[in-house]
Design a protein around this motif. Structure first.
Motif, PDB file in Angstrom:
ATOM      1  N   ASN A  74       0.374 -17.593  86.861  1.00 61.32           N
ATOM      2  CA  ASN A  74      -0.620 -17.658  87.925  1.00 61.32           C
ATOM      3  C   ASN A  74      -0.045 -18.215  89.222  1.00 61.32           C
ATOM      4  O   ASN A  74      -0.428 -17.778  90.311  1.00 61.32           O
ATOM      5  CB  ASN A  74      -1.822 -18.485  87.467  1.00 61.32           C
ATOM      6  N   ALA A  75       0.875 -19.161  89.105  1.00 58.39           N
ATOM      7  CA  ALA A  75       1.524 -19.688  90.307  1.00 58.39           C
ATOM      8  C   ALA A  75       2.326 -18.597  91.001  1.00 58.39           C
ATOM      9  O   ALA A  75       2.284 -18.455  92.235  1.00 58.39           O
ATOM     10  CB  ALA A  75       2.434 -20.865  89.938  1.00 58.39           C
ATOM     11  N   SER A  76       3.047 -17.795  90.224  1.00 53.28           N
ATOM     12  CA  SER A  76       3.826 -16.705  90.801  1.00 53.28           C
ATOM     13  C   SER A  76       2.928 -15.669  91.465  1.00 53.28           C
ATOM     14  O   SER A  76       3.219 -15.191  92.567  1.00 53.28           O
ATOM     15  CB  SER A  76       4.682 -16.045  89.713  1.00 53.28           C
ATOM     16  N   LEU A  77       1.821 -15.319  90.814  1.00 55.63           N
ATOM     17  CA  LEU A  77       0.907 -14.334  91.371  1.00 55.63           C
ATOM     18  C   LEU A  77       0.260 -14.815  92.668  1.00 55.63           C
ATOM     19  O   LEU A  77      -0.166 -14.003  93.494  1.00 55.63           O
ATOM     20  CB  LEU A  77      -0.181 -13.987  90.344  1.00 55.63           C
ATOM     21  N   SER A  78       0.200 -16.129  92.851  1.00 54.62           N
ATOM     22  CA  SER A  78      -0.385 -16.676  94.076  1.00 54.62           C
ATOM     23  C   SER A  78       0.659 -16.870  95.176  1.00 54.62           C
ATOM     24  O   SER A  78       0.342 -17.402  96.242  1.00 54.62           O
ATOM     25  CB  SER A  78      -1.080 -18.009  93.790  1.00 54.62           C
ATOM     26  N   GLY A  79       1.912 -16.439  94.902  1.00 54.21           N
ATOM     27  CA  GLY A  79       2.943 -16.481  95.934  1.00 54.21           C
ATOM     28  C   GLY A  79       3.990 -17.554  95.773  1.00 54.21           C
ATOM     29  O   GLY A  79       4.935 -17.628  96.567  1.00 54.21           O
ATOM     30  N   ARG A  80       3.872 -18.411  94.756  1.00 55.03           N
ATOM     31  CA  ARG A  80       4.879 -19.446  94.539  1.00 55.03           C
ATOM     32  C   ARG A  80       6.040 -18.861  93.741  1.00 55.03           C
ATOM     33  O   ARG A  80       5.829 -18.169  92.756  1.00 55.03           O
ATOM     34  CB  ARG A  80       4.272 -20.633  93.795  1.00 55.03           C
ATOM     35  N   VAL A  81       7.250 -19.168  94.142  1.00 52.37           N
ATOM     36  CA  VAL A  81       8.436 -18.687  93.439  1.00 52.37           C
ATOM     37  C   VAL A  81       9.102 -19.872  92.746  1.00 52.37           C
ATOM     38  O   VAL A  81       9.470 -20.855  93.396  1.00 52.37           O
ATOM     39  CB  VAL A  81       9.430 -18.012  94.405  1.00 52.37           C
ATOM     40  N   ASP A  82       9.200 -19.776  91.431  1.00 52.24           N
ATOM     41  CA  ASP A  82       9.850 -20.807  90.611  1.00 52.24           C
ATOM     42  C   ASP A  82       9.260 -22.192  90.854  1.00 52.24           C
ATOM     43  O   ASP A  82       9.979 -23.200  90.886  1.00 52.24           O
ATOM     44  CB  ASP A  82      11.375 -20.835  90.873  1.00 52.24           C
ATOM     45  N   ILE A  84       5.371 -24.614  90.289  1.00 49.07           N
ATOM     46  CA  ILE A  84       3.944 -24.751  89.961  1.00 49.07           C
ATOM     47  C   ILE A  84       3.341 -25.902  90.774  1.00 49.07           C
ATOM     48  O   ILE A  84       2.375 -26.527  90.358  1.00 49.07           O
ATOM     49  CB  ILE A  84       3.724 -24.963  88.448  1.00 49.07           C
ATOM     50  N   LYS A  85       3.920 -26.148  91.936  1.00 51.97           N
ATOM     51  CA  LYS A  85       3.398 -27.190  92.813  1.00 51.97           C
ATOM     52  C   LYS A  85       1.986 -26.833  93.275  1.00 51.97           C
ATOM     53  O   LYS A  85       1.710 -25.689  93.633  1.00 51.97           O
ATOM     54  CB  LYS A  85       4.318 -27.340  94.033  1.00 51.97           C
ATOM     55  N   ASN A  86       1.098 -27.802  93.218  1.00 52.46           N
ATOM     56  CA  ASN A  86      -0.286 -27.639  93.671  1.00 52.46           C
ATOM     57  C   ASN A  86      -1.046 -26.710  92.732  1.00 52.46           C
ATOM     58  O   ASN A  86      -0.943 -25.485  92.810  1.00 52.46           O
ATOM     59  CB  ASN A  86      -0.350 -27.115  95.108  1.00 52.46           C
ATOM     60  N   VAL A  87      -1.845 -27.309  91.872  1.00 52.57           N
ATOM     61  CA  VAL A  87      -2.545 -26.558  90.810  1.00 52.57           C
ATOM     62  C   VAL A  87      -3.658 -25.658  91.342  1.00 52.57           C
ATOM     63  O   VAL A  87      -4.313 -24.957  90.585  1.00 52.57           O
ATOM     64  CB  VAL A  87      -3.107 -27.553  89.773  1.00 52.57           C
ATOM     65  N   GLY A  88      -3.831 -25.610  92.650  1.00 52.20           N
ATOM     66  CA  GLY A  88      -4.854 -24.749  93.246  1.00 52.20           C
ATOM     67  C   GLY A  88      -4.690 -23.283  92.916  1.00 52.20           C
ATOM     68  O   GLY A  88      -5.636 -22.507  93.058  1.00 52.20           O
ATOM     69  N   TYR A  89      -3.506 -22.881  92.444  1.00 55.99           N
ATOM     70  CA  TYR A  89      -3.302 -21.479  92.075  1.00 55.99           C
ATOM     71  C   TYR A  89      -4.190 -21.059  90.904  1.00 55.99           C
ATOM     72  O   TYR A  89      -4.352 -19.864  90.646  1.00 55.99           O
ATOM     73  CB  TYR A  89      -1.832 -21.222  91.732  1.00 55.99           C
ATOM     74  N   LEU A  90      -4.775 -22.021  90.201  1.00 58.74           N
ATOM     75  CA  LEU A  90      -5.637 -21.687  89.071  1.00 58.74           C
ATOM     76  C   LEU A  90      -7.105 -21.517  89.469  1.00 58.74           C
ATOM     77  O   LEU A  90      -7.948 -21.276  88.611  1.00 58.74           O
ATOM     78  CB  LEU A  90      -5.529 -22.764  87.980  1.00 58.74           C
ATOM     79  N   TRP A  91      -7.397 -21.636  90.763  1.00 60.21           N
ATOM     80  CA  TRP A  91      -8.786 -21.450  91.172  1.00 60.21           C
ATOM     81  C   TRP A  91      -9.236 -20.016  90.928  1.00 60.21           C
ATOM     82  O   TRP A  91     -10.392 -19.749  90.592  1.00 60.21           O
ATOM     83  CB  TRP A  91      -8.970 -21.819  92.645  1.00 60.21           C
ATOM     84  N   ASN A  92      -8.317 -19.073  91.095  1.00 64.92           N
ATOM     85  CA  ASN A  92      -8.635 -17.669  90.847  1.00 64.92           C
ATOM     86  C   ASN A  92      -7.592 -17.091  89.886  1.00 64.92           C
ATOM     87  O   ASN A  92      -6.759 -16.273  90.273  1.00 64.92           O
ATOM     88  CB  ASN A  92      -8.650 -16.882  92.161  1.00 64.92           C
ATOM     89  N   PRO A  93      -7.634 -17.502  88.616  1.00 64.30           N
ATOM     90  CA  PRO A  93      -6.574 -17.130  87.677  1.00 64.30           C
ATOM     91  C   PRO A  93      -6.665 -15.669  87.229  1.00 64.30           C
ATOM     92  O   PRO A  93      -7.727 -15.041  87.318  1.00 64.30           O
ATOM     93  CB  PRO A  93      -6.839 -18.062  86.485  1.00 64.30           C
ATOM     94  N   LYS A  94      -5.563 -15.157  86.758  1.00 61.82           N
ATOM     95  CA  LYS A  94      -5.548 -13.830  86.142  1.00 61.82           C
ATOM     96  C   LYS A  94      -6.233 -13.948  84.785  1.00 61.82           C
ATOM     97  O   LYS A  94      -5.805 -14.723  83.933  1.00 61.82           O
ATOM     98  CB  LYS A  94      -4.106 -13.347  85.984  1.00 61.82           C
TER      99      LYS A  94
END
Length: 265
Positions: A74-82, A84-94
């Motif tokens: 989910n972090a990668s899909l939100s634009g983060r590369v390698d 998982i900084k900032n867990v906000g990427y899970l607000w709209n998870p796959k």
């Protein structure tokens, strides 16, 4: 998304989304806090199609391995590369990520049942049940359910079927690959066995550098390759072929000990 829209397994997606959000927030520090997850190759994730992708990985704990992958994907899909900084990427998870797990494991307590709702495709193991060796036929409904999950999204599987390293690859994974022709993405993890208990729930040791390497998809001739040939590819791809076992020289042991010190950040 409708409030009561369900996936092919009958799980309400709105509820599943909140489970992933809550469990993700609760587990984030296990991989970026108490311990540190080093990620390599996550740029591969965002270039994958939305469905019919099979992730194959070595296995170190029952649950922590999968939870870490949910974070990384989910972090990668939100634009983060390698990262998982900032867990906000899970607000709209796959929401169409699934993982293959033993049915008896996913029924053993409230937490496994919650995790099962988040994405488990539960199957009966043909070689092990209730702590005893068994020999039983594969349930075709289990194979069909994995196919249903692939048709809907991504599936994570651990083709050795055990957390014990260097155990044989189960041929069932190769049969699934030949039957459903998914894109097969290998993952190699390390450090989870040192970080957590066997279930991957209790933190056993802090300040461990965990690692997750996501490799390029395997090149597979789905119709031409044999099951045995695909099994061999899997063994090498997830670094569980017997050739990875070797007797270390004293110098190599010393170098390994130095590397382990570096893993304690």
């Amino acid at each position: 998304m409708g409030l009561f829209k369900r996936n092919p397994f009958g799980h309400i997606l709105f509820l599943k989304k909140w489970l992933i959000r809550i469990m993700g927030a609760m587990t984030h520090r296990r991989f970026r806090g108490f311990n540190e997850l080093q990620i390599e190759g996550s740029e591969i994730i965002k270039n994958l199609p939305d469905k019919n992708v099979l992730f194959i990985s070595n296995h170190q704990t029952y649950f922590a391995d999968v939870v870490a992958m949910f974070h990384v994907f989910n972090a990668s899909l939100s634009g983060r590369v390698d990262s998982i900084k900032n867990v906000g990427y899970l607000w709209n998870p796959k929401l169409n990520i699934y993982y293959v797990a033993a049915r008896e494991t996913m029924k053993a307590g409230l937490l496994p049942k919650v995790l099962a709702y988040a994405g488990s495709v539960s199957i009966d193991r043909t070689w092990r049940a209730a702590g005893q060796d068994v020999n039983r036929q594969v349930r075709m409904s289990d194979i069909t359910n994995i196919g249903t999950a692939l048709d809907d999204g991504w599936v994570i599987t651990f083709p050795q079927g055990t957390t014990t390293p260097f155990k044989p690859i189960r041929k069932g994974t190769a049969h699934i690959i030949k039957r459903y022709k998914p894109i097969v993405v290998p993952i190699v993890i390390d450090g989870f066995r040192r970080s957590f208990d066997k279930k991957g729930i209790r933190i056993k040791k802090k300040n461990i550098l965990q690692s997750m390497e996501i490799k390029a998809p395997l090149e597979i001739d789905y119709d031409g390759e044999t099951t045995e040939g695909i099994v061999k590819k899997i063994e090498f791809a997830i670094e569980q072929h017997p050739s990875f076992l070797k007797v270390l020289t004293p110098q190599q042991i010393k170098e390994q000990e130095e590397l382990n010190k570096l893993r304690e950040w």
